[in-house]
Scaffold this active site. Sequence first.
Site, PDB file in Angstrom:
ATOM      1  N   GLU A  69     -70.927 -49.655  21.902  1.00  0.00           N
ATOM      2  CA  GLU A  69     -71.795 -49.396  20.736  1.00  0.00           C
ATOM      3  C   GLU A  69     -71.764 -50.562  19.746  1.00  0.00           C
ATOM      4  O   GLU A  69     -72.534 -50.570  18.792  1.00  0.00           O
ATOM      5  CB  GLU A  69     -71.382 -48.077  20.059  1.00  0.00           C
ATOM      6  CG  GLU A  69     -70.154 -48.128  19.164  1.00  0.00           C
ATOM      7  CD  GLU A  69     -68.827 -48.250  19.917  1.00  0.00           C
ATOM      8  OE1 GLU A  69     -68.827 -48.400  21.156  1.00  0.00           O
ATOM      9  OE2 GLU A  69     -67.786 -48.239  19.240  1.00  0.00           O
ATOM     10  N   CYS A  75     -63.051 -46.038  24.631  1.00  0.00           N
ATOM     11  CA  CYS A  75     -61.789 -46.467  24.017  1.00  0.00           C
ATOM     12  C   CYS A  75     -60.908 -45.257  23.659  1.00  0.00           C
ATOM     13  O   CYS A  75     -60.407 -44.599  24.567  1.00  0.00           O
ATOM     14  CB  CYS A  75     -62.090 -47.389  22.838  1.00  0.00           C
ATOM     15  SG  CYS A  75     -60.707 -48.477  22.496  1.00  0.00           S
ATOM     16  N   HIS A  94     -65.937 -51.054  23.685  1.00  0.00           N
ATOM     17  CA  HIS A  94     -66.843 -50.465  22.670  1.00  0.00           C
ATOM     18  C   HIS A  94     -68.284 -50.895  22.917  1.00  0.00           C
ATOM     19  O   HIS A  94     -68.761 -51.850  22.276  1.00  0.00           O
ATOM     20  CB  HIS A  94     -66.436 -50.954  21.274  1.00  0.00           C
ATOM     21  CG  HIS A  94     -65.267 -50.245  20.698  1.00  0.00           C
ATOM     22  ND1 HIS A  94     -65.381 -49.226  19.774  1.00  0.00           N
ATOM     23  CD2 HIS A  94     -63.950 -50.413  20.916  1.00  0.00           C
ATOM     24  CE1 HIS A  94     -64.181 -48.796  19.440  1.00  0.00           C
ATOM     25  NE2 HIS A  94     -63.294 -49.505  20.118  1.00  0.00           N
TER      26      HIS A  94
HETATM   27  N1  GLN Z   1     -55.597 -47.760  20.112  1.00  0.00           N
HETATM   28  C1  GLN Z   1     -56.460 -46.637  19.889  1.00  0.00           C
HETATM   29  C2  GLN Z   1     -55.833 -45.347  20.392  1.00  0.00           C
HETATM   30  O1  GLN Z   1     -54.832 -45.350  21.007  1.00  0.00           O
HETATM   31  C3  GLN Z   1     -57.789 -46.841  20.546  1.00  0.00           C
HETATM   32  C4  GLN Z   1     -58.511 -47.993  19.902  1.00  0.00           C
HETATM   33  C5  GLN Z   1     -59.999 -47.877  19.861  1.00  0.00           C
HETATM   34  O2  GLN Z   1     -60.580 -46.815  20.084  1.00  0.00           O
HETATM   35  N2  GLN Z   1     -60.624 -48.961  19.523  1.00  0.00           N
HETATM   36  O3  GLN Z   1     -56.327 -44.332  20.155  1.00  0.00           O
END
Ligand code: GLN
Length: 215
Positions: free
Chosen positions: A195, A88, A193
């Site tokens: 995890e 992410c 995610h």
């Molecule tokens: N929206 C976040 C970003 O731009 C990422 C979101 C996340 O890691 N769950 O960094």
Amino acid sequence: MVASESNASVVLGVLALQGAFIEHIHILSTIPEVKEVIAVRTEEQLNSVDALIIPGGESTSMALIAERCNMLEPLRKFVRAKPTWGTCAGMIMLANEATGAKKGGQQLLGGLDICVNRNQFGSQKESFDTMLHLPDALGDEPFHAVFIRAPVITSVKSDTVKVIGRLEKKIGQTDPETIVAVRQDKLLATAFHPELTRDNRLHSYFVRMALEYKQ
Ligand code: GLN
């Protein structure tokens, strides 16, 4: 720091400046091949790990904290030399290019020849979960993937980037087939995610990558 009883010798780091690092540490500690897991906050700790996970969180804050802790350059060096998995926000950090970045831009580590779009699905209420097939990494059994204010990969800039996962149904404005997981040599990136589930198969896959590059 978590030690296991196994005789495997891989030491995993999880970048612990911001975001969901504890969950990664817990899930790594369930994998027998992992000798030790280190929450990485300093260059010294970074230099002691064989492979690194950059967690989800907020890429803008993570980059600012890394800059303040003088970790940006050491991290840039690390991701070009050793296996690293960005989940992410971590995937955004590993991308060579990001759209939807903070006004005035934001620091990236780069290394992966991809362009990502931040917050592809909108705000928190557009978070969702779905089943994904990741056949190259996990075979036939699908993976329960949780997306939280997730980015997606909007383009792949090199033949050496292998697409390993795509969304399978339309979500919001996003078409099926949207790329959500890639691997380029020793770099792995997932928009979701892993995890946050009990399924440690993707973590085991990354541990195998770490063992492979260590030899
Ligand atoms: N929206 C976040 C970003 O731009 C990422 C979101 C996340 O890691 N769950 O960094």
